[in-house]
Write a protein that holds these residues in place. Structure first.
Motif, PDB file in Angstrom:
ATOM      1  N   ASP A 132       0.806  -1.219   0.000  1.00  0.00           N
ATOM      2  CA  ASP A 132       0.000   0.000   0.000  1.00  0.00           C
ATOM      3  C   ASP A 132       0.842   1.275   0.000  1.00  0.00           C
ATOM      4  O   ASP A 132       0.302   2.370  -0.168  1.00  0.00           O
ATOM      5  CB  ASP A 132      -0.933   0.015   1.208  1.00  0.00           C
ATOM      6  CG  ASP A 132      -1.919  -1.148   1.186  1.00  0.00           C
ATOM      7  OD1 ASP A 132      -2.385  -1.499   0.083  1.00  0.00           O
ATOM      8  OD2 ASP A 132      -2.203  -1.706   2.262  1.00  0.00           O
ATOM      9  N   ILE A 133       2.149   1.122   0.197  1.00  0.00           N
ATOM     10  CA  ILE A 133       3.069   2.261   0.151  1.00  0.00           C
ATOM     11  C   ILE A 133       3.892   2.126  -1.130  1.00  0.00           C
ATOM     12  O   ILE A 133       4.752   1.245  -1.218  1.00  0.00           O
ATOM     13  CB  ILE A 133       4.006   2.284   1.376  1.00  0.00           C
ATOM     14  CG1 ILE A 133       3.196   2.325   2.670  1.00  0.00           C
ATOM     15  CG2 ILE A 133       4.971   3.465   1.292  1.00  0.00           C
ATOM     16  CD1 ILE A 133       4.029   2.122   3.921  1.00  0.00           C
ATOM     17  N   PRO A 134       3.642   2.943  -2.126  1.00  0.00           N
ATOM     18  CA  PRO A 134       4.413   2.850  -3.364  1.00  0.00           C
ATOM     19  C   PRO A 134       5.905   3.075  -3.104  1.00  0.00           C
ATOM     20  O   PRO A 134       6.289   3.899  -2.267  1.00  0.00           O
ATOM     21  CB  PRO A 134       3.840   3.967  -4.241  1.00  0.00           C
ATOM     22  CG  PRO A 134       2.473   4.232  -3.682  1.00  0.00           C
ATOM     23  CD  PRO A 134       2.596   3.974  -2.209  1.00  0.00           C
ATOM     24  N   ASP A 135       6.735   2.325  -3.819  1.00  0.00           N
ATOM     25  CA  ASP A 135       8.184   2.453  -3.667  1.00  0.00           C
ATOM     26  C   ASP A 135       8.629   3.898  -3.847  1.00  0.00           C
ATOM     27  O   ASP A 135       9.443   4.413  -3.075  1.00  0.00           O
ATOM     28  CB  ASP A 135       8.919   1.582  -4.686  1.00  0.00           C
ATOM     29  CG  ASP A 135       8.662   0.096  -4.488  1.00  0.00           C
ATOM     30  OD1 ASP A 135       8.122  -0.299  -3.424  1.00  0.00           O
ATOM     31  OD2 ASP A 135       9.000  -0.674  -5.410  1.00  0.00           O
ATOM     32  N   GLY A 136       8.108   4.545  -4.881  1.00  0.00           N
ATOM     33  CA  GLY A 136       8.497   5.922  -5.170  1.00  0.00           C
ATOM     34  C   GLY A 136       8.165   6.888  -4.048  1.00  0.00           C
ATOM     35  O   GLY A 136       8.918   7.829  -3.792  1.00  0.00           O
ATOM     36  N   VAL A 137       7.061   6.646  -3.362  1.00  0.00           N
ATOM     37  CA  VAL A 137       6.673   7.515  -2.246  1.00  0.00           C
ATOM     38  C   VAL A 137       7.646   7.331  -1.084  1.00  0.00           C
ATOM     39  O   VAL A 137       8.074   8.300  -0.457  1.00  0.00           O
ATOM     40  CB  VAL A 137       5.214   7.235  -1.818  1.00  0.00           C
ATOM     41  CG1 VAL A 137       4.865   7.982  -0.549  1.00  0.00           C
ATOM     42  CG2 VAL A 137       4.261   7.618  -2.942  1.00  0.00           C
ATOM     43  N   PHE A 138       8.015   6.087  -0.791  1.00  0.00           N
ATOM     44  CA  PHE A 138       8.979   5.839   0.285  1.00  0.00           C
ATOM     45  C   PHE A 138      10.313   6.488  -0.052  1.00  0.00           C
ATOM     46  O   PHE A 138      10.925   7.165   0.781  1.00  0.00           O
ATOM     47  CB  PHE A 138       9.157   4.336   0.510  1.00  0.00           C
ATOM     48  CG  PHE A 138       9.872   4.004   1.795  1.00  0.00           C
ATOM     49  CD1 PHE A 138       9.171   3.586   2.895  1.00  0.00           C
ATOM     50  CD2 PHE A 138      11.258   4.110   1.890  1.00  0.00           C
ATOM     51  CE1 PHE A 138       9.824   3.271   4.092  1.00  0.00           C
ATOM     52  CE2 PHE A 138      11.916   3.813   3.068  1.00  0.00           C
ATOM     53  CZ  PHE A 138      11.205   3.391   4.176  1.00  0.00           C
ATOM     54  N   LEU A 139      10.778   6.304  -1.286  1.00  0.00           N
ATOM     55  CA  LEU A 139      12.060   6.892  -1.694  1.00  0.00           C
ATOM     56  C   LEU A 139      11.981   8.420  -1.692  1.00  0.00           C
ATOM     57  O   LEU A 139      12.961   9.093  -1.354  1.00  0.00           O
ATOM     58  CB  LEU A 139      12.472   6.355  -3.065  1.00  0.00           C
ATOM     59  CG  LEU A 139      12.736   4.843  -3.112  1.00  0.00           C
ATOM     60  CD1 LEU A 139      13.025   4.407  -4.539  1.00  0.00           C
ATOM     61  CD2 LEU A 139      13.854   4.438  -2.174  1.00  0.00           C
ATOM     62  N   ASP A 140      10.834   8.969  -2.021  1.00  0.00           N
ATOM     63  CA  ASP A 140      10.652  10.419  -1.947  1.00  0.00           C
ATOM     64  C   ASP A 140      10.752  10.898  -0.503  1.00  0.00           C
ATOM     65  O   ASP A 140      11.320  11.956  -0.224  1.00  0.00           O
ATOM     66  CB  ASP A 140       9.305  10.828  -2.553  1.00  0.00           C
ATOM     67  CG  ASP A 140       9.159  12.326  -2.697  1.00  0.00           C
ATOM     68  OD1 ASP A 140      10.145  12.995  -3.077  1.00  0.00           O
ATOM     69  OD2 ASP A 140       8.048  12.836  -2.434  1.00  0.00           O
ATOM     70  N   ALA A 141      10.241  10.104   0.424  1.00  0.00           N
ATOM     71  CA  ALA A 141      10.354  10.450   1.847  1.00  0.00           C
ATOM     72  C   ALA A 141      11.819  10.469   2.270  1.00  0.00           C
ATOM     73  O   ALA A 141      12.233  11.322   3.062  1.00  0.00           O
ATOM     74  CB  ALA A 141       9.562   9.462   2.694  1.00  0.00           C
ATOM     75  N   VAL A 142      12.608   9.558   1.726  1.00  0.00           N
ATOM     76  CA  VAL A 142      14.052   9.561   2.022  1.00  0.00           C
ATOM     77  C   VAL A 142      14.672  10.845   1.489  1.00  0.00           C
ATOM     78  O   VAL A 142      15.413  11.531   2.193  1.00  0.00           O
ATOM     79  CB  VAL A 142      14.751   8.317   1.424  1.00  0.00           C
ATOM     80  CG1 VAL A 142      16.262   8.403   1.605  1.00  0.00           C
ATOM     81  CG2 VAL A 142      14.209   7.040   2.048  1.00  0.00           C
ATOM     82  N   ARG A 143      14.343  11.188   0.258  1.00  0.00           N
ATOM     83  CA  ARG A 143      14.910  12.403  -0.343  1.00  0.00           C
ATOM     84  C   ARG A 143      14.496  13.669   0.409  1.00  0.00           C
ATOM     85  O   ARG A 143      15.261  14.617   0.498  1.00  0.00           O
ATOM     86  CB  ARG A 143      14.476  12.514  -1.796  1.00  0.00           C
ATOM     87  CG  ARG A 143      15.203  11.580  -2.705  1.00  0.00           C
ATOM     88  CD  ARG A 143      14.935  11.874  -4.182  1.00  0.00           C
ATOM     89  NE  ARG A 143      15.679  10.955  -5.012  1.00  0.00           N
ATOM     90  CZ  ARG A 143      15.167   9.843  -5.534  1.00  0.00           C
ATOM     91  NH1 ARG A 143      13.905   9.529  -5.324  1.00  0.00           N
ATOM     92  NH2 ARG A 143      15.923   9.053  -6.274  1.00  0.00           N
ATOM     93  N   ARG A 144      13.280  13.698   0.941  1.00  0.00           N
ATOM     94  CA  ARG A 144      12.769  14.875   1.655  1.00  0.00           C
ATOM     95  C   ARG A 144      13.379  15.037   3.049  1.00  0.00           C
ATOM     96  O   ARG A 144      13.290  16.103   3.639  1.00  0.00           O
ATOM     97  CB  ARG A 144      11.249  14.775   1.817  1.00  0.00           C
ATOM     98  CG  ARG A 144      10.482  14.959   0.544  1.00  0.00           C
ATOM     99  CD  ARG A 144       9.001  14.670   0.800  1.00  0.00           C
ATOM    100  NE  ARG A 144       8.213  14.898  -0.383  1.00  0.00           N
ATOM    101  CZ  ARG A 144       7.342  15.881  -0.508  1.00  0.00           C
ATOM    102  NH1 ARG A 144       7.132  16.716   0.475  1.00  0.00           N
ATOM    103  NH2 ARG A 144       6.658  16.024  -1.621  1.00  0.00           N
TER     104      ARG A 144
END
Length: 88
Positions: free
Chosen positions: A5-17
């Motif tokens: 339910d958590i898209p990979d891109g969203v998790f990686l975006d959280a890392v970048r943020r």
């Protein structure tokens, strides 16, 4: 909620943020978790680490998902062997 339910891109975006520490782009797990919750709403800590483990296993994320400070970084951003994973 499950890992899927958590898209990979969203998790990686959280890392970048999340704020980088150490001058090489590592992010602390609590900062990444807070950024992820900002993007998708409440995420139980065990689910957060399960998703991190899946991304690490697939080579998309470097760091530690044992529950420590994390030192998460996006493997695609590793340059010159500065990240612990050494992937360029």
């Amino acid at each position: 909620m499950q890992c899927k339910d958590i898209p990979d891109g969203v998790f990686l975006d959280a890392v970048r943020r999340s704020p980088a520490v150490g001058g090489v782009g590592w992010r602390m797990s609590w900062d990444v978790h807070a950024a992820l919750e900002f993007l998708v709403g409440p995420v139980p800590v065990n689910l957060f680490y399960a998703k991190a483990r899946k991304l690490i296993a697939r080579g998309l994320l470097g760091g530690c998902a044992c529950g420590c400070r994390g030192d998460f970084h996006i493997t695609a951003d590793c340059t010159g062997g500065q990240c612990c994973c050494g992937i360029n």
